[in-house]
Design an enzyme around this catalytic site. Structure first.
Site, PDB file in Angstrom:
ATOM      1  N   LYS A 129      -3.661   3.005  18.359  1.00  0.00           N
ATOM      2  CA  LYS A 129      -2.662   4.027  18.648  1.00  0.00           C
ATOM      3  C   LYS A 129      -2.761   4.406  20.127  1.00  0.00           C
ATOM      4  O   LYS A 129      -3.818   4.255  20.753  1.00  0.00           O
ATOM      5  CB  LYS A 129      -2.881   5.263  17.774  1.00  0.00           C
ATOM      6  CG  LYS A 129      -2.932   4.985  16.266  1.00  0.00           C
ATOM      7  CD  LYS A 129      -1.580   4.694  15.689  1.00  0.00           C
ATOM      8  CE  LYS A 129      -1.472   4.607  14.174  1.00  0.00           C
ATOM      9  NZ  LYS A 129      -2.562   4.239  13.361  1.00  0.00           N
ATOM     10  N   LYS A 137       7.196   4.355   4.382  1.00  0.00           N
ATOM     11  CA  LYS A 137       6.844   5.762   4.147  1.00  0.00           C
ATOM     12  C   LYS A 137       8.047   6.501   3.536  1.00  0.00           C
ATOM     13  O   LYS A 137       7.893   7.335   2.643  1.00  0.00           O
ATOM     14  CB  LYS A 137       6.419   6.452   5.448  1.00  0.00           C
ATOM     15  CG  LYS A 137       5.122   5.947   6.054  1.00  0.00           C
ATOM     16  CD  LYS A 137       3.887   6.227   5.220  1.00  0.00           C
ATOM     17  CE  LYS A 137       3.521   7.694   5.143  1.00  0.00           C
ATOM     18  NZ  LYS A 137       2.231   7.883   4.399  1.00  0.00           N
ATOM     19  N   GLY A 175      12.870  -2.399  18.260  1.00  0.00           N
ATOM     20  CA  GLY A 175      13.424  -1.242  17.523  1.00  0.00           C
ATOM     21  C   GLY A 175      12.746   0.073  17.864  1.00  0.00           C
ATOM     22  O   GLY A 175      12.705   0.988  17.034  1.00  0.00           O
ATOM     23  N   TYR A 188       7.140   0.188   8.964  1.00  0.00           N
ATOM     24  CA  TYR A 188       6.217   1.281   8.631  1.00  0.00           C
ATOM     25  C   TYR A 188       6.979   2.508   8.133  1.00  0.00           C
ATOM     26  O   TYR A 188       6.741   3.006   7.032  1.00  0.00           O
ATOM     27  CB  TYR A 188       5.370   1.660   9.857  1.00  0.00           C
ATOM     28  CG  TYR A 188       4.717   3.031   9.728  1.00  0.00           C
ATOM     29  CD1 TYR A 188       3.719   3.264   8.786  1.00  0.00           C
ATOM     30  CD2 TYR A 188       5.118   4.101  10.542  1.00  0.00           C
ATOM     31  CE1 TYR A 188       3.131   4.532   8.656  1.00  0.00           C
ATOM     32  CE2 TYR A 188       4.530   5.358  10.418  1.00  0.00           C
ATOM     33  CZ  TYR A 188       3.547   5.570   9.467  1.00  0.00           C
ATOM     34  OH  TYR A 188       2.977   6.819   9.336  1.00  0.00           O
ATOM     35  N   THR A 216       0.830  -1.219   0.000  1.00  0.00           N
ATOM     36  CA  THR A 216       0.000   0.000   0.000  1.00  0.00           C
ATOM     37  C   THR A 216       0.857   1.260   0.000  1.00  0.00           C
ATOM     38  O   THR A 216       0.646   2.169  -0.809  1.00  0.00           O
ATOM     39  CB  THR A 216      -0.938  -0.006   1.222  1.00  0.00           C
ATOM     40  OG1 THR A 216      -1.950  -0.978   0.993  1.00  0.00           O
ATOM     41  CG2 THR A 216      -1.594   1.357   1.433  1.00  0.00           C
ATOM     42  N   THR A 275       5.483  11.346   7.341  1.00  0.00           N
ATOM     43  CA  THR A 275       5.636  11.319   8.796  1.00  0.00           C
ATOM     44  C   THR A 275       7.054  11.677   9.210  1.00  0.00           C
ATOM     45  O   THR A 275       8.017  11.413   8.470  1.00  0.00           O
ATOM     46  CB  THR A 275       5.284   9.902   9.311  1.00  0.00           C
ATOM     47  OG1 THR A 275       5.817   9.734  10.627  1.00  0.00           O
ATOM     48  CG2 THR A 275       5.899   8.811   8.445  1.00  0.00           C
ATOM     49  N   ASP A 276       7.174  12.211  10.423  1.00  0.00           N
ATOM     50  CA  ASP A 276       8.519  12.508  10.954  1.00  0.00           C
ATOM     51  C   ASP A 276       9.313  11.220  11.220  1.00  0.00           C
ATOM     52  O   ASP A 276      10.524  11.264  11.384  1.00  0.00           O
ATOM     53  CB  ASP A 276       8.421  13.352  12.241  1.00  0.00           C
ATOM     54  CG  ASP A 276       7.641  12.683  13.366  1.00  0.00           C
ATOM     55  OD1 ASP A 276       7.047  11.598  13.134  1.00  0.00           O
ATOM     56  OD2 ASP A 276       7.611  13.241  14.481  1.00  0.00           O
ATOM     57  N   GLU A 277       8.596  10.085  11.233  1.00  0.00           N
ATOM     58  CA  GLU A 277       9.292   8.835  11.569  1.00  0.00           C
ATOM     59  C   GLU A 277      10.319   8.442  10.511  1.00  0.00           C
ATOM     60  O   GLU A 277      11.187   7.615  10.764  1.00  0.00           O
ATOM     61  CB  GLU A 277       8.279   7.705  11.798  1.00  0.00           C
ATOM     62  CG  GLU A 277       7.312   8.056  12.916  1.00  0.00           C
ATOM     63  CD  GLU A 277       6.432   6.912  13.409  1.00  0.00           C
ATOM     64  OE1 GLU A 277       6.836   5.750  13.276  1.00  0.00           O
ATOM     65  OE2 GLU A 277       5.352   7.211  13.947  1.00  0.00           O
TER      66      GLU A 277
END
Ligand code: NAD
Ligand code: TYD
Length: 351
Positions: free
Chosen positions: A198, A163, A290, A159, A101, A134-136
């Protein structure tokens, strides 16, 4: 009149965004393409479903034929891609669908938009593809410093890596074809309609059901929280005024440890709803694999260039959020009625 293709509009941020722009603009048309995975819920859009400027299409952003047909049937001006698998814990359990996705879906959208918008020497005017990121993707911070738009990508979870991969493809379409794009990278959102996998809605839901409140590791990991409407405002500004090809970080300097967040929710529910809810419900559990230590956004660029600033203070936003869940128990029952229990047991039994 601008026509938006919004993907993932039945999810948390997408549904807030659709409500936000339908309230703000009287002269827009919205096509919402959403697969309705476990995270997508048409109840999130009850307030707009009868709006004649809003159309819902159930489908997968990876479905090239479907996506191309949308561009043929409508003169799309803006694509805002919210559609994603969005939960880190699920990405640790099952990474493949995240690649499908988040990466392949993004390319499918980019290709369809390019095909519809590209002219012999450039792109049609007034078009834009906005990738909601995302900031991730920046990885994890130590005790000091912030993520800026030039912080190197250093994603860790499946994830965030999916992204980051998508972001790089979006950037490639600008660098290679000069396709009109922006990428926004926001910190953790909270607010109405967030799925209770979440942290914040999960803790609220568990408090209301007097279930243990799972805190990963020592509870000292830090996230930078932003009220969802402030994120929507930023996306709207970037669509309208963001410089083409640019990345904009979005965050309101609102860092909290996870345990602070959990205790804030417990206290509010103890004081206002049920005094039997207290910190004894907190259960420190096995840490996430992680687990990124700290996220913190430097939002100077979007503030300076677009005049964005966050309007909701955390103390107000968290109250509004808890109150929303208190007043929408039916929504919570509905979104947790499917496979949620199965997920919950699988996810938390080993913790
Ligand atoms: P969400 O999980 O609540 O919603 C995702 C939506 O996408 C759902 O409606 C789902 O049905 C839909 N979807 C999933 N796969 C699809 C597919 N293949 N085709 C079409 N639709 C599909 O997510 P969210 O929290 O609203 O996040 C939206 C976007 O914002 C994501 O791209 C996420 O990476 C990004 N983001 C989220 C946060 C956050 O704190 N939630 C922060 C920064 C960025
Ligand atoms: P989450 O809401 O999943 O967002 P993200 O991982 O994308 O930042 O988690 C926020 C923080 O809360 C993260 O550090 C993990 C932690 N957490 C818990 O301690 N317990 C939980 O049950 C969940 C879901 C998250």
């Amino acid at each position: 009149m601008k026509t938006y293709l919004i993907t993932g509009g039945a999810g948390f941020i997408g549904s807030n965004f659709i409500q936000y722009i339908l309230k703000k603009y009287k002269d827009i048309k919205i096509i919402n393409l959403d697969k309705l995975t476990y995270a997508g819920n048409l109840e999130n859009l009850k307030l707009v479903e009868d709006n004649s400027y809003y159309t819902f299409i159930q489908g997968d952003i990876c479905n090239k034929q479907l996506v191309e047909s949308i561009f043929s049937n409508y003169d799309i001006d803006y694509v805002v891609n919210f559609a994603a698998e969005s939960h880190v814990d699920r990405s640790i359990l099952e990474p493949e669908v995240f690649v499908k996705t988040n990466v392949l879906g993004t390319i499918t959208l980019l290709n369809a938009a390019k095909k519809a918008w590209e002219l012999e020497n450039g792109f049609k005017k007034g078009k834009k593809y906005l990738q909601v990121s995302t900031d991730e993707v920046y990885g994890s911070l130590g005790a000091t410093g912030y993520f800026t738009e030039t912080t190197p990508i250093d994603s860790h979870s499946p994830y965030s890596s999916s992204k980051a991969s998508a972001d790089l493809m979006v950037k490639a379409y600008f660098d290679t074809y000069k396709m009109p794009i922006n990428i926004t990278r926001c910190s953790n959102n909270y607010g109405p309609y967030q799925f209770p996998e979440k942290l914040i809605p999960l803790i609220i839901n568990n408090c209301l059901n007097k279930k243990p409140l799972p805190v990963y590791g020592d509870g000292m990991n830090i996230r930078d929280w932003l009220y969802v409407e402030d994120h929507c405002k930023a996306i709207d500004m970037v669509i309208n005024n963001g410089r083409l090809g640019e990345v904009y970080n979005i965050g309101g300097h609102n860092e909290r440890t996870n345990i602070q967040i959990v205790k804030t929710i417990v206290k509010y529910i103890h004081d206002n709803v049920d005094e039997k809810v207290n910190e004894n419900l907190i259960k420190y559990v096995e840490d996430r694999k992680g687990h990124d230590k700290r996220y913190g956004i430097d939002p100077s660029k979007i503030k300076k260039e677009l005049g964005w600033y966050p309007e909701t203070k955390f103390e107000d936003g968290i109250k509004m959020t808890i109150e929303w869940y208190l007043h929408n128990k039916q929504w919570m029952n509905s979104v947790t009625s499917g496979d949620y229990q199965k997920y919950y047991e699988k996810m938390y039994k080993t913790k």
